[in-house]
Write a protein that holds these residues in place. Structure first.
Motif, PDB file in Angstrom:
ATOM      1  N   ALA A   1      38.531 -17.305 -34.874  1.00 22.67           N
ATOM      2  CA  ALA A   1      37.205 -17.777 -34.449  1.00 22.67           C
ATOM      3  C   ALA A   1      37.362 -18.927 -33.458  1.00 22.67           C
ATOM      4  N   LEU A   2      38.283 -19.827 -33.747  1.00 19.33           N
ATOM      5  CA  LEU A   2      38.504 -20.956 -32.842  1.00 19.33           C
ATOM      6  C   LEU A   2      38.983 -20.473 -31.469  1.00 19.33           C
ATOM      7  N   ALA A   3      39.898 -19.500 -31.472  1.00 22.53           N
ATOM      8  CA  ALA A   3      40.408 -18.976 -30.200  1.00 22.53           C
ATOM      9  C   ALA A   3      39.273 -18.349 -29.388  1.00 22.53           C
ATOM     10  N   ALA A   4      38.398 -17.616 -30.064  1.00 23.83           N
ATOM     11  CA  ALA A   4      37.253 -17.007 -29.366  1.00 23.83           C
ATOM     12  C   ALA A   4      36.370 -18.095 -28.764  1.00 23.83           C
ATOM     13  N   CYS A   5      36.167 -19.171 -29.532  1.00 23.03           N
ATOM     14  CA  CYS A   5      35.362 -20.291 -29.024  1.00 23.03           C
ATOM     15  C   CYS A   5      36.010 -20.898 -27.786  1.00 23.03           C
ATOM     16  N   GLN A   6      37.323 -21.117 -27.882  1.00 26.96           N
ATOM     17  CA  GLN A   6      38.028 -21.758 -26.769  1.00 26.96           C
ATOM     18  C   GLN A   6      37.988 -20.924 -25.500  1.00 26.96           C
ATOM     19  N   ALA A   7      37.900 -19.603 -25.671  1.00 22.29           N
ATOM     20  CA  ALA A   7      37.895 -18.721 -24.498  1.00 22.29           C
ATOM     21  C   ALA A   7      36.479 -18.490 -23.958  1.00 22.29           C
ATOM     22  N   SER A   8      35.474 -19.082 -24.594  1.00 25.15           N
ATOM     23  CA  SER A   8      34.092 -18.780 -24.207  1.00 25.15           C
ATOM     24  C   SER A   8      33.565 -19.769 -23.169  1.00 25.15           C
ATOM     25  N   ASP A   9      32.365 -19.472 -22.660  1.00 24.70           N
ATOM     26  CA  ASP A   9      31.698 -20.404 -21.742  1.00 24.70           C
ATOM     27  C   ASP A   9      30.813 -21.385 -22.493  1.00 24.70           C
TER      28      ASP A   9
ATOM     29  N   ALA B   1      23.275 -30.932 -27.996  1.00 26.74           N
ATOM     30  CA  ALA B   1      24.378 -30.466 -27.156  1.00 26.74           C
ATOM     31  C   ALA B   1      25.585 -31.323 -27.465  1.00 26.74           C
ATOM     32  N   SER B   2      26.705 -30.693 -27.790  1.00 25.16           N
ATOM     33  CA  SER B   2      27.953 -31.428 -28.001  1.00 25.16           C
ATOM     34  C   SER B   2      28.860 -31.125 -26.818  1.00 25.16           C
ATOM     35  N   LEU B   3      29.166 -32.182 -26.063  1.00 23.34           N
ATOM     36  CA  LEU B   3      29.845 -31.988 -24.786  1.00 23.34           C
ATOM     37  C   LEU B   3      31.150 -32.768 -24.713  1.00 23.34           C
ATOM     38  N   GLY B   4      32.119 -32.178 -24.018  1.00 19.70           N
ATOM     39  CA  GLY B   4      33.364 -32.879 -23.725  1.00 19.70           C
ATOM     40  C   GLY B   4      33.517 -32.959 -22.224  1.00 19.70           C
ATOM     41  N   ASP B   5      34.767 -33.044 -21.759  1.00 22.96           N
ATOM     42  CA  ASP B   5      34.976 -33.133 -20.318  1.00 22.96           C
ATOM     43  C   ASP B   5      34.932 -31.779 -19.636  1.00 22.96           C
ATOM     44  N   LYS B   6      35.103 -30.711 -20.415  1.00 21.60           N
ATOM     45  CA  LYS B   6      35.016 -29.376 -19.819  1.00 21.60           C
ATOM     46  C   LYS B   6      34.407 -28.383 -20.798  1.00 21.60           C
TER      47      LYS B   6
END
Ligand code: IPM
Ligand code: MG
Length: 356
Positions: A60-68, A261-266
């Motif tokens: 699930a984490l990998a899918a999240c990381q690969a998403s927009d 909205a939870s935002l980081g640098d990218k």
């Protein structure tokens, strides 16, 4: 056609119900605005514990990381209170892994909601604030000890963690009314003294145009009820932000209205309503989906830069406020799915005249 990958994490309790409404609303707006969304769904929280034995799987984490962008419903519930690893741990691990350190929680009161707040209507009129909550540090992520008769949770912050979230808050203040209130407990806590000195320094050096003030968290809790319309942007540490944003959610009358909205640098950011899993009404189609739809608007706005799509969703929400089309928490007669259907109708009705 421009295509975005969206991961849906419906989670627990009312999470799946509000996520279904948000998904339909996002798909409909995307079609109107001429871009495509592909959705994939993964379990998080208790749902993931039940299926896989852990609140967030590597898949699930990998899918999240690969998403927009990621849309999350809610996590938690009494069912997992005794679990070794709790549902909430999945959400915290997701926030940490994605480094979404700034959580933006806007709170405003639509005029049609006057009278819905437990506070007097004249007090909440004109409320329009943005709470910027630090999300990946502080006591939520410090060292923990647990014994039979002793337990501890450490609260730690370093300069870089404070600076990055404060930059976002200062910049948001520039886009709004130019006022920033930093909330801490500098009369007691070392982390708060560091927080206050770093934010003050940044204000003086980089943001002299922003009217910056500092208040203690206990006083802030009081001022939020005494004069809520006086706040513009608030910046505060993780736990204070968690507590104060629930308090502030009562200004418009229901916690079910607010998104975040939870935002980081990218990319990707994480977008979720601030209400919890509401186990008492789960599975009954009673939840207010507006917070989820507002989160979808934030997903378009700050997650994808699709401003027009965000504007349409908010216009449809406002149309429903104006028509008094509400769920039971606001005294209305719609259930969750019916509110979603009405929203789609408003989107369709405004398809033409919202175009520039
Ligand atoms: C929130 C929630 C979470 C938090 C929980 C579910 C871990 O209350 O997003 O405000 O405390 O951050
Ligand atoms: Mg909370």
């Amino acid at each position: 056609m421009k295509t975005y990958q969206i991961v849906l994490l419906p989670g627990d309790g009312v999470g799946p119900e509000v996520t279904a409404v948000a998904r339909a609303a996002m798909a409909s707006v995307a079609a109107i605005c001429g871009f495509r969304l592909t959705f994939s769904e993964h379990a998080i929280g208790g749902a993931s514990i039940d299926q896989y034995g852990a609140p967030l799987t590597p898949q699930a984490l990998a899918a999240c990381q690969a998403s927009d962008a990621i849309f999350l419903g809610a996590v938690g519930g009494p069912k997992w209170d005794q679990a070794v690893s709790r549902p909430e741990a999945g959400l915290l691990a997701l926030r940490k892994a994605l480094q979404v350190y700034a959580n933006l929680r806007p709170v405003s009161v639509h005029p049609a909601l006057a009278g819905k707040s437990p506070l007097r209507a004249e007090l909440v009129a004109g409320v329009d604030m943005l709470i910027v909550r630090e999300l990946t540090g502080g006591i939520y992520f410090g060292a923990r000890q647990k014994g039979q008769d002793y337990a501890s949770d450490e609260c730690a912050y370093n300069r870089a963690e404070i600076e990055r979230v404060a930059h976002i808050a200062f910049q948001q203040a520039r886009l709004r009314r130019g006022k920033l209130t930093s909330i801490d407990k500098a009369n007691v806590l070392e982390t708060s003294r560091l927080w206050r000195s770093v934010v003050s320094e940044m204000g003086a050096k980089t943001y002299p145009d922003i009217a910056l003030d500092h208040i203690y968290v206990d006083a802030a809790a009081m001022h939020l009820l005494r004069d809520p319309a006086s706040f513009d942007v608030i910046v505060t540490e993780n736990m204070f932000g968690d507590i104060l944003s629930d308090e502030a959610s009562m200004l418009p009358g229901s916690i079910g209205l607010l998104g975040s909205a939870s935002l980081g640098d990218k990319r990707p950011g994480v977008f979720e309503p601030i209400h919890g899993s509401a186990p008492d009404i789960a599975g009954q189609d009673k939840a207010n989906p507006f917070g989820a739809i507002e989160s979808a608007a934030q997903l378009f706005e700050s997650g994808l830069g699709e401003i027009e799509a965000a504007r349409r969703l908010r216009a449809a929400i406002n149309a429903m406020h104006e028509a008094g089309e509400w769920t039971a928490d606001l005294g209305g007669s719609l259930n969750c799915s019916k509110a979603g259907t009405r929203l789609l109708q408003h989107l369709e009705r405004m398809r033409v005249y919202l175009k520039r």
